[in-house]
Scaffold this active site. Structure first.
Site, PDB file in Angstrom:
ATOM      1  N   ARG A 154      -2.806  -5.174  -8.930  1.00 14.38           N
ATOM      2  CA  ARG A 154      -1.658  -6.059  -8.726  1.00 14.38           C
ATOM      3  C   ARG A 154      -1.563  -7.114  -9.807  1.00 14.38           C
ATOM      4  NH1 ARG A 154      -3.456  -7.480  -2.840  1.00 14.38           N
ATOM      5  NH2 ARG A 154      -5.332  -7.461  -4.111  1.00 14.38           N
ATOM      6  N   HIS A 185       0.849  -1.204   0.000  1.00 10.82           N
ATOM      7  CA  HIS A 185       0.000   0.000   0.000  1.00 10.82           C
ATOM      8  C   HIS A 185       0.884   1.254   0.000  1.00 10.82           C
ATOM      9  CE1 HIS A 185      -3.117  -2.740   2.096  1.00 10.82           C
ATOM     10  NE2 HIS A 185      -3.609  -2.452   0.914  1.00 10.82           N
ATOM     11  N   SER A 242      -3.456  -7.791   2.442  1.00 11.26           N
ATOM     12  CA  SER A 242      -3.691  -7.754   3.889  1.00 11.26           C
ATOM     13  C   SER A 242      -4.078  -9.143   4.392  1.00 11.26           C
ATOM     14  CB  SER A 242      -4.794  -6.749   4.225  1.00 11.26           C
ATOM     15  OG  SER A 242      -4.409  -5.472   3.791  1.00 11.26           O
ATOM     16  N   LYS A 300     -18.708  -5.234   8.661  1.00  7.61           N
ATOM     17  CA  LYS A 300     -17.626  -6.060   8.120  1.00  7.61           C
ATOM     18  C   LYS A 300     -16.627  -6.373   9.239  1.00  7.61           C
ATOM     19  CE  LYS A 300     -14.342  -6.146   4.293  1.00  7.61           C
ATOM     20  NZ  LYS A 300     -13.798  -5.419   3.154  1.00  7.61           N
TER      21      LYS A 300
HETATM   22  O1  PNS Z   1      -9.363  -2.726   0.432  1.00  5.99           O
HETATM   23  P1  PNS Z   1     -10.671  -3.163  -0.145  1.00  5.99           P
HETATM   24  O2  PNS Z   1     -11.459  -3.963   0.863  1.00  5.99           O
HETATM   25  O3  PNS Z   1     -10.525  -3.857  -1.456  1.00  5.99           O
HETATM   26  O4  PNS Z   1     -11.483  -1.794  -0.413  1.00  5.99           O
HETATM   27  C1  PNS Z   1     -12.784  -1.825  -0.944  1.00  5.99           C
HETATM   28  C2  PNS Z   1     -13.487  -0.456  -0.779  1.00  5.99           C
HETATM   29  C3  PNS Z   1     -13.430   0.000   0.663  1.00  5.99           C
HETATM   30  C4  PNS Z   1     -12.814   0.558  -1.662  1.00  5.99           C
HETATM   31  C5  PNS Z   1     -14.962  -0.688  -1.249  1.00  5.99           C
HETATM   32  O5  PNS Z   1     -15.472  -1.817  -0.613  1.00  5.99           O
HETATM   33  C6  PNS Z   1     -15.849   0.493  -0.956  1.00  5.99           C
HETATM   34  O6  PNS Z   1     -15.724   1.534  -1.535  1.00  5.99           O
HETATM   35  N1  PNS Z   1     -16.772   0.303   0.006  1.00  5.99           N
HETATM   36  C7  PNS Z   1     -17.718   1.308   0.427  1.00  5.99           C
HETATM   37  C8  PNS Z   1     -19.135   0.903   0.059  1.00  5.99           C
HETATM   38  C9  PNS Z   1     -19.451   1.262  -1.369  1.00  5.99           C
HETATM   39  O7  PNS Z   1     -19.314   2.391  -1.797  1.00  5.99           O
HETATM   40  N2  PNS Z   1     -19.905   0.253  -2.151  1.00  5.99           N
HETATM   41  C10 PNS Z   1     -20.331   0.434  -3.530  1.00  5.99           C
HETATM   42  C11 PNS Z   1     -19.183   0.378  -4.517  1.00  5.99           C
HETATM   43  S1  PNS Z   1     -18.646  -1.248  -4.816  1.00  5.99           S
END
Ligand code: PNS
Length: 159
Positions: free
Chosen positions: A92, A19, A130, A43
């Site tokens: 990635r 990151h 992670s 979550k």
């Molecule tokens: O590190 P991650 O878990 O891959 O990040 C995912 C993240 C946090 C970017 C994504 O889950 C997110 O934006 N969540 C907030 C809820 C949301 O907006 N959902 C609709 C779009 S998929």
């Protein structure tokens, strides 16, 4: 819209050197990077949002032009509230593509101004996630090339 600011959203449970590599790459393009930690009470995460933000601070404290923030709910609502429209995510490998593509199109549907850019990490970090870090920590494996000392300490405290 402010084109000098990019938001880097994620769960960051926990933040890794992969990151950080992406943040440094984004800093070469943008004046300011906002690392936005998803605070999702539903979550299950190993670290609370506050702990995740504290860990992120240990990686970026000496870098200028970085803000660590958290958000709840939809990412697009957070962006609108901040009057921003651009996010950065890491790409990635091919397996990331499907999820990222779906997420981008969903976000665009919800917010027509939404834009996303994808940065490719250094090859040596491209396998780090992670989840892998947590698994290695659980079995007391070597975390030296995956996270910083502070994260290592915090992981072992949790386990
Ligand atoms: O590190 P991650 O878990 O891959 O990040 C995912 C993240 C946090 C970017 C994504 O889950 C997110 O934006 N969540 C907030 C809820 C949301 O907006 N959902 C609709 C779009 S998929």
């Amino acid at each position: 819209m402010n084109k000098k600011i990019v938001v880097y959203p994620g769960s960051f449970d926990p933040f890794t050197i992969g990151h950080k590599d992406l943040v440094l790459r984004a800093k070469k393009i943008f004046k300011h990077v906002v690392i936005a930690v998803l605070k999702n009470p539903k979550k299950h995460t190993m670290f609370t949002a506050e702990e995740r933000m504290d860990i992120i601070k240990s990686y970026v404290d000496d870098i200028e032009g970085i803000t660590i923030d958290s958000f709840e709910g939809l990412l697009v609502d957070y962006l609108k509230q901040k009057e921003l429209n651009l996010i950065m995510r890491g790409m990635r490998m091919l397996s990331d593509f499907e999820y990222e593509f779906q997420m981008s199109l969903t976000n665009r549907k919800l917010y027509s101004d939404f834009e996303a850019i994808y940065l490719v990490p250094s090859i040596e970090y491209s396998f780090i996630s992670s989840s892998i870090v947590k698994e290695i920590a659980q079995f007391k494996g070597d975390l030296d090339l995956l996270v910083n000392e502070y994260t290592k300490k915090k992981l072992y405290e949790k386990i």
